[in-house]
Design a protein around this motif. Sequence first.
Motif, PDB file in Angstrom:
ATOM      1  N   GLY A   1     -71.246   8.500  -2.434  1.00 46.37           N
ATOM      2  CA  GLY A   1     -70.820   7.243  -1.829  1.00 46.37           C
ATOM      3  C   GLY A   1     -71.529   6.120  -2.557  1.00 46.37           C
ATOM      4  N   ARG A   2     -71.002   4.913  -2.489  1.00 41.06           N
ATOM      5  CA  ARG A   2     -71.670   3.807  -3.168  1.00 41.06           C
ATOM      6  C   ARG A   2     -71.212   2.490  -2.568  1.00 41.06           C
ATOM      7  NH1 ARG A   2     -68.847   2.154  -8.776  1.00 41.06           N
ATOM      8  NH2 ARG A   2     -66.877   1.613  -7.793  1.00 41.06           N
ATOM      9  N   ARG A   3     -71.961   1.464  -2.861  1.00 42.71           N
ATOM     10  CA  ARG A   3     -71.693   0.123  -2.362  1.00 42.71           C
ATOM     11  C   ARG A   3     -72.150  -0.818  -3.480  1.00 42.71           C
ATOM     12  NH1 ARG A   3     -71.908  -1.344   3.205  1.00 42.71           N
ATOM     13  NH2 ARG A   3     -72.516   0.770   3.672  1.00 42.71           N
ATOM     14  N   ILE A   4     -71.192  -1.324  -4.225  1.00 40.96           N
ATOM     15  CA  ILE A   4     -71.499  -2.043  -5.469  1.00 40.96           C
ATOM     16  C   ILE A   4     -71.421  -3.544  -5.229  1.00 40.96           C
ATOM     17  CG2 ILE A   4     -70.726  -2.430  -7.842  1.00 40.96           C
ATOM     18  CD1 ILE A   4     -71.969   0.301  -7.367  1.00 40.96           C
ATOM     19  N   VAL A   5     -72.425  -4.264  -5.696  1.00 40.70           N
ATOM     20  CA  VAL A   5     -72.442  -5.711  -5.463  1.00 40.70           C
ATOM     21  C   VAL A   5     -72.605  -6.506  -6.742  1.00 40.70           C
ATOM     22  CG1 VAL A   5     -73.329  -5.570  -3.120  1.00 40.70           C
ATOM     23  CG2 VAL A   5     -74.932  -5.663  -5.030  1.00 40.70           C
TER      24      VAL A   5
ATOM     25  N   SER B   1     -80.734  -5.233   0.913  1.00 46.68           N
ATOM     26  CA  SER B   1     -79.842  -4.173   0.471  1.00 46.68           C
ATOM     27  C   SER B   1     -78.547  -4.760  -0.094  1.00 46.68           C
ATOM     28  CB  SER B   1     -79.546  -3.212   1.626  1.00 46.68           C
ATOM     29  OG  SER B   1     -79.079  -3.938   2.735  1.00 46.68           O
ATOM     30  N   ASP B   2     -78.132  -5.888   0.433  1.00 42.20           N
ATOM     31  CA  ASP B   2     -76.906  -6.493  -0.074  1.00 42.20           C
ATOM     32  C   ASP B   2     -77.021  -6.840  -1.554  1.00 42.20           C
ATOM     33  OD1 ASP B   2     -75.571  -6.341   2.240  1.00 42.20           O
ATOM     34  OD2 ASP B   2     -75.164  -8.479   2.426  1.00 42.20           O
ATOM     35  N   LYS B   3     -78.229  -7.153  -2.000  1.00 48.04           N
ATOM     36  CA  LYS B   3     -78.371  -7.605  -3.366  1.00 48.04           C
ATOM     37  C   LYS B   3     -78.565  -6.473  -4.366  1.00 48.04           C
ATOM     38  CE  LYS B   3     -77.473 -10.798  -3.951  1.00 48.04           C
ATOM     39  NZ  LYS B   3     -76.033 -11.088  -3.899  1.00 48.04           N
ATOM     40  N   LYS B   4     -78.553  -5.263  -3.901  1.00 47.76           N
ATOM     41  CA  LYS B   4     -78.698  -4.137  -4.825  1.00 47.76           C
ATOM     42  C   LYS B   4     -77.461  -3.258  -4.731  1.00 47.76           C
ATOM     43  CE  LYS B   4     -83.663  -4.032  -4.050  1.00 47.76           C
ATOM     44  NZ  LYS B   4     -84.680  -3.457  -3.140  1.00 47.76           N
ATOM     45  N   ASN B   5     -77.158  -2.613  -5.844  1.00 49.67           N
ATOM     46  CA  ASN B   5     -76.142  -1.566  -5.753  1.00 49.67           C
ATOM     47  C   ASN B   5     -76.732  -0.403  -4.965  1.00 49.67           C
ATOM     48  OD1 ASN B   5     -74.315  -2.992  -7.279  1.00 49.67           O
ATOM     49  ND2 ASN B   5     -74.930  -2.041  -9.219  1.00 49.67           N
ATOM     50  N   ILE B   6     -75.942   0.203  -4.133  1.00 53.39           N
ATOM     51  CA  ILE B   6     -76.429   1.305  -3.306  1.00 53.39           C
ATOM     52  C   ILE B   6     -75.648   2.561  -3.646  1.00 53.39           C
ATOM     53  CG2 ILE B   6     -76.603   2.179  -0.942  1.00 53.39           C
ATOM     54  CD1 ILE B   6     -77.051  -0.625   0.030  1.00 53.39           C
TER      55      ILE B   6
ATOM     56  N   LYS C   1     -80.569  -3.544 -10.316  1.00 51.84           N
ATOM     57  CA  LYS C   1     -81.448  -3.000  -9.284  1.00 51.84           C
ATOM     58  C   LYS C   1     -80.587  -2.198  -8.309  1.00 51.84           C
ATOM     59  CE  LYS C   1     -85.753  -4.338  -9.955  1.00 51.84           C
ATOM     60  NZ  LYS C   1     -85.852  -3.540 -11.194  1.00 51.84           N
ATOM     61  N   SER C   2     -80.995  -0.964  -8.079  1.00 52.37           N
ATOM     62  CA  SER C   2     -80.179  -0.076  -7.252  1.00 52.37           C
ATOM     63  C   SER C   2     -81.051   0.662  -6.248  1.00 52.37           C
ATOM     64  CB  SER C   2     -79.463   0.955  -8.142  1.00 52.37           C
ATOM     65  OG  SER C   2     -78.733   0.305  -9.170  1.00 52.37           O
ATOM     66  N   VAL C   3     -80.422   1.039  -5.163  1.00 58.79           N
ATOM     67  CA  VAL C   3     -81.069   1.851  -4.139  1.00 58.79           C
ATOM     68  C   VAL C   3     -80.394   3.214  -4.168  1.00 58.79           C
ATOM     69  CG1 VAL C   3     -81.545   2.069  -1.666  1.00 58.79           C
ATOM     70  CG2 VAL C   3     -81.399  -0.202  -2.700  1.00 58.79           C
ATOM     71  N   ILE C   4     -81.190   4.270  -4.055  1.00 58.86           N
ATOM     72  CA  ILE C   4     -80.605   5.614  -3.937  1.00 58.86           C
ATOM     73  C   ILE C   4     -80.944   6.158  -2.560  1.00 58.86           C
ATOM     74  CG2 ILE C   4     -80.457   7.938  -4.887  1.00 58.86           C
ATOM     75  CD1 ILE C   4     -81.544   6.874  -7.514  1.00 58.86           C
TER      76      ILE C   4
ATOM     77  N   THR D   1     -78.372  12.008   4.573  1.00 61.79           N
ATOM     78  CA  THR D   1     -78.406  12.040   6.034  1.00 61.79           C
ATOM     79  C   THR D   1     -78.113  10.664   6.620  1.00 61.79           C
ATOM     80  OG1 THR D   1     -80.734  11.460   6.332  1.00 61.79           O
ATOM     81  CG2 THR D   1     -80.236  13.773   5.851  1.00 61.79           C
ATOM     82  N   CYS D   2     -77.995  10.627   7.942  1.00 58.19           N
ATOM     83  CA  CYS D   2     -77.707   9.361   8.623  1.00 58.19           C
ATOM     84  C   CYS D   2     -78.952   8.521   8.837  1.00 58.19           C
ATOM     85  CB  CYS D   2     -77.056   9.644   9.974  1.00 58.19           C
ATOM     86  SG  CYS D   2     -75.380  10.256   9.814  1.00 58.19           S
ATOM     87  N   ASP D   3     -80.101   8.978   8.386  1.00 57.70           N
ATOM     88  CA  ASP D   3     -81.362   8.282   8.633  1.00 57.70           C
ATOM     89  C   ASP D   3     -81.658   7.299   7.503  1.00 57.70           C
ATOM     90  OD1 ASP D   3     -83.868   7.480   9.296  1.00 57.70           O
ATOM     91  OD2 ASP D   3     -84.784   9.459   9.234  1.00 57.70           O
ATOM     92  N   SER D   4     -82.010   6.062   7.871  1.00 55.49           N
ATOM     93  CA  SER D   4     -82.298   5.067   6.831  1.00 55.49           C
ATOM     94  C   SER D   4     -83.601   5.362   6.099  1.00 55.49           C
ATOM     95  CB  SER D   4     -82.352   3.661   7.428  1.00 55.49           C
ATOM     96  OG  SER D   4     -83.348   3.590   8.421  1.00 55.49           O
ATOM     97  N   LEU D   5     -84.475   6.146   6.732  1.00 49.71           N
ATOM     98  CA  LEU D   5     -85.699   6.567   6.040  1.00 49.71           C
ATOM     99  C   LEU D   5     -85.366   7.473   4.864  1.00 49.71           C
ATOM    100  CD1 LEU D   5     -88.900   6.495   6.564  1.00 49.71           C
ATOM    101  CD2 LEU D   5     -88.594   8.819   7.383  1.00 49.71           C
ATOM    102  N   ASP D   6     -84.202   8.057   4.896  1.00 50.87           N
ATOM    103  CA  ASP D   6     -83.788   8.986   3.843  1.00 50.87           C
ATOM    104  C   ASP D   6     -83.373   8.199   2.615  1.00 50.87           C
ATOM    105  OD1 ASP D   6     -82.928  11.075   2.351  1.00 50.87           O
ATOM    106  OD2 ASP D   6     -81.198  11.578   3.595  1.00 50.87           O
ATOM    107  N   CYS D   7     -84.370   7.592   1.986  1.00 54.05           N
ATOM    108  CA  CYS D   7     -84.166   6.765   0.797  1.00 54.05           C
ATOM    109  C   CYS D   7     -84.991   7.363  -0.338  1.00 54.05           C
ATOM    110  CB  CYS D   7     -84.602   5.331   1.083  1.00 54.05           C
ATOM    111  SG  CYS D   7     -84.346   4.238  -0.310  1.00 54.05           S
ATOM    112  N   VAL D   8     -84.339   7.688  -1.419  1.00 50.89           N
ATOM    113  CA  VAL D   8     -84.994   8.337  -2.553  1.00 50.89           C
ATOM    114  C   VAL D   8     -85.636   7.307  -3.477  1.00 50.89           C
ATOM    115  CG1 VAL D   8     -84.516   9.701  -4.615  1.00 50.89           C
ATOM    116  CG2 VAL D   8     -83.510  10.373  -2.423  1.00 50.89           C
ATOM    117  N   ALA D   9     -85.002   6.167  -3.620  1.00 53.13           N
ATOM    118  CA  ALA D   9     -85.552   5.101  -4.468  1.00 53.13           C
ATOM    119  C   ALA D   9     -85.123   3.758  -3.903  1.00 53.13           C
ATOM    120  CB  ALA D   9     -85.062   5.241  -5.897  1.00 53.13           C
ATOM    121  N   HIS D  10     -86.079   2.873  -3.739  1.00 56.08           N
ATOM    122  CA  HIS D  10     -85.772   1.575  -3.151  1.00 56.08           C
ATOM    123  C   HIS D  10     -85.271   0.565  -4.186  1.00 56.08           C
ATOM    124  CE1 HIS D  10     -87.227   2.582   0.784  1.00 56.08           C
ATOM    125  NE2 HIS D  10     -88.371   2.995   0.301  1.00 56.08           N
ATOM    126  N   ALA D  11     -85.750   0.702  -5.401  1.00 53.93           N
ATOM    127  CA  ALA D  11     -85.370  -0.285  -6.425  1.00 53.93           C
ATOM    128  C   ALA D  11     -85.515   0.371  -7.785  1.00 53.93           C
ATOM    129  CB  ALA D  11     -86.250  -1.523  -6.331  1.00 53.93           C
TER     130      ALA D  11
END
Lengths: 536, 536
Positions: B346-350, B424-429, B477-480, B484-494
């Motif tokens: 999934g992705r969210r490109i800005v 988060s809006d300012k990074k690709n996700i 700058k991207s977030v990975i 899971t449905c948990d926001s803590l489940d973030c592999v890379a913030h930037a």
Amino acid sequence: MSRKKKFTDTTIHELSVADNNDKDDCVGDINMDEKNNIQRTHRFEVDHLKIFFEQEMGAREVDYGETMAGIVRQFAAELSEEETDTPFYMVNLSHFARQYLRWNHYLSRIRPFYAVKSNPNGFIIRVLNELGAGFDCASVEELDVVRDQCGSNFDCASNIIYAHPCKPVSQIHRFRNAGVQFTVVDNKDELKKISVYWPEAKVLLRLRPDDAHSLNPLSSKFGASEHDCIEMLRLGRKLNIDLIGCTFHVGSRCCDAQIYAESIRMARRIFDVACSNEFGYKFQLLDIGGGFMGHHSEEPTLPKVAALINNTLNSLFPENEGVRLMSEPGRYFSSSGMTLVCRIIGRRIVTQSRLNQEILSSPHSLSPYSGDDTDSDANSIEQDEDDAVGGVCDDQPLPALAPLPAFSWAQQTYVTTPKIMWMSDKKNIYYINDGIYGTFNAIIFDQKTFITHYLRMSSPTEDNEKDISGKNEKHFKSVIFGPTCDSLDCVAHAIDLPVLNNGDILWFPDVGSYTCSSASNFNGFKTTKYVLFWNK
Amino acid sequence: MSRKKKFTDTTIHELSVADNNDKDDCVGDINMDEKNNIQRTHRFEVDHLKIFFEQEMGAREVDYGETMAGIVRQFAAELSEEETDTPFYMVNLSHFARQYLRWNHYLSRIRPFYAVKSNPNGFIIRVLNELGAGFDCASVEELDVVRDQCGSNFDCASNIIYAHPCKPVSQIHRFRNAGVQFTVVDNKDELKKISVYWPEAKVLLRLRPDDAHSLNPLSSKFGASEHDCIEMLRLGRKLNIDLIGCTFHVGSRCCDAQIYAESIRMARRIFDVACSNEFGYKFQLLDIGGGFMGHHSEEPTLPKVAALINNTLNSLFPENEGVRLMSEPGRYFSSSGMTLVCRIIGRRIVTQSRLNQEILSSPHSLSPYSGDDTDSDANSIEQDEDDAVGGVCDDQPLPALAPLPAFSWAQQTYVTTPKIMWMSDKKNIYYINDGIYGTFNAIIFDQKTFITHYLRMSSPTEDNEKDISGKNEKHFKSVIFGPTCDSLDCVAHAIDLPVLNNGDILWFPDVGSYTCSSASNFNGFKTTKYVLFWNK
């Protein structure tokens, strides 16, 4: 002591202790004030589920008034010798049923779809299915466990929502083949995916509420802004997607009930845009997500949140409009329904009297401890702490320990790293059979504070000193380690406990959500035993 | 870029990116300098294992010179359509074998007992058993997996050490019944336990070294001081326990090789005390534990550590004394032998150009973005970042979004929490199919830094802007996020990445230790697919 939990940034590895005679700790898991109040109005009876609980699920009935400590003692006493050092969960099935009835009482317009991720065990799924809940599944594994537990007549179309905004294509296939029809989307790429792989899906737009007041906010990861929603409405039209409503998630454990009201208002705006002539959708479903507290005493309580939600819904989504309402509570159902029972499987005791006793009885008296420590006040652990480093840094080498020229190294090490060497030395250390890789992963992943109770399964020994009054056992700063070989596997760094023995019990209530569901079996340790009971 | 990893307190959630053409990334996992050096002296050949790898374990041979990127592409291209969004591990069996041969070359006197906890998969156990390693098991589950993998002729007595200082009684029974004879103890309570439940055990005293220089120190949890050891020697005599030697663990990833030397000196002192007339033990086994790095380029390298260990051992435990030597390396064997291959699901490109394009092509142009953003430079993500909050805080409400009096709330929310809303809006996700509850739990539990490589499985689209030179793709700058449905489940913030598509690959080398072994299947997601290969 109060059982109210504090959730702050500083609670990691913080525990409270309650002793085994805490009478407030009723199985009903409702504090006395609220219980009396509820009993006056309605008792949320579950008697009619007796046959279901006992014959279909193998649960045992316990008296309603019995304390949890009493039940722990009762169940622990019945374990076979082989099982005594196996940790287990005690599961109160009637808690799940009462929470369902309570939900229906306070939020009668809103059908709950249980968030399986909070605790995917079959017993909770079966109870909630029996009562009429639906299920929020985010993966094929969750879909499979729900279908397995709910039998062949289970209707996936009406009872499951595939509530993940970003779906692997392979999982879309599985949900679609199972007959699931509801899902959620929060970005345009996902809409395109749906149009190709699941064109007949009934799709909810997931909004992004302001969840800054939630303890586990989700808005950084999921949810579309109002602007994004408009873009998706447009794309949905173009792709002929069956958009049927909105969903939002205010974040886990939402501390500010106003966010529900604000999110419902946001949904109303999107409903109006979607149903306007420009887009012409027939929106018919609103999903208010999760975020409800797991314990009755946590603020805001369900009655308070419900009052605000109901008022807002009745104003913006009046019943005669015909919009169906649903929600995705997880910890609300699961949290207080489980208690973890652990055993002390190893220990390292450093109370002063024990130290003295061993040194005095020792024919080998050349230890560097011998000078200071035998003079210490046997009742003063504080004095012991003050003297400790001095004792070790004593310049008198222990002849038996100094056969090599390198002995000076040992002293030097003690001097250069006294804190590391002595911080653990000055506390009693207990090793229990569940830890940070198991149930207590919630300390890290769910910012959970665990309440620690102890239950003595052995007689107090000479280590158990009395306080000044001579009545109560003296407590000592203690460390609780989990069972793995990793030093990070520490459940509590500094907790006051009396001297306990191997085989004694530490038990922890309210461990039903985000505990076993995210536990690993690192190093071969995992709590997998569940004992079921219920009460009227 | 350099593949050398940095392990510091600040590395949590820090990742580095390497593109898919990194030629340094050889399958052999040895940097070029060291590889050339090794090739000059010895090649650690594993050709003779061809039949074992291929026929018994089902591994495929790949060319020695092939890059890992090439192998990832090759294996990914062969997946069936259904498997494409399933994450998997690529396992290099010959790495485990080479590490064993390398160990024997540099530390020929010391038999390694593989620490199963670091990676309990059958494939690594089978390879190491085939070559002659023993196993360090800390639980019945680890014992069972070793016995299952090593077949009916496997001798637990000589090949397994039950290396946990605090043992549940039920597990003692199981190890004893399996014929295991070696174990470790670091406190007197445990000695008493052994005397009752396992009186014939051969017991090593676990010493507490100074492990302040290790990245995962263990001394706060385990290990006895020299004073404690004397007490245990005395109690052991009284209880008639068969104490046969010492063990220590310098802590995981020991950065200061001197600690091995110092710990061996400490062991020598205990040996001398134990064998003195006062106690009269016949100590015959020294276990130098673990703490060895997992990657060839990490300091101190094995050759350096080995030189110091060998010198110290030859001086204090000369070969003619007959003391047997063993060790418990875990990550040394397992770390570099596995690579994780994930997909973007999934992705969210800005990126600015995309935003412009959509807004320009939109007939619904009343968005609060419309004023500022359509004027922005399409190539400047930086400018976009500067303008963003201003754009959102624009006082022009969007008529279609303001059907209710409550609309002012929306503006207020944006104003009061612009950071949360916009970070988060300012990074690709990107959302990938493994996360912090899975392989990446090592970010939290093992302070691991993951190296991120990307591999495009689709053609670059119009989103893929070029940098000023016009040659290279622009990175954003991207977030990975994990699955899971948990926001803590973030592999890379930037992290800087070009624009990638759903279905593109992110892959991560050196994920063999303390990853899958401590992963949960929270929310129903867990990487369970392993693809085996080997090279000469």
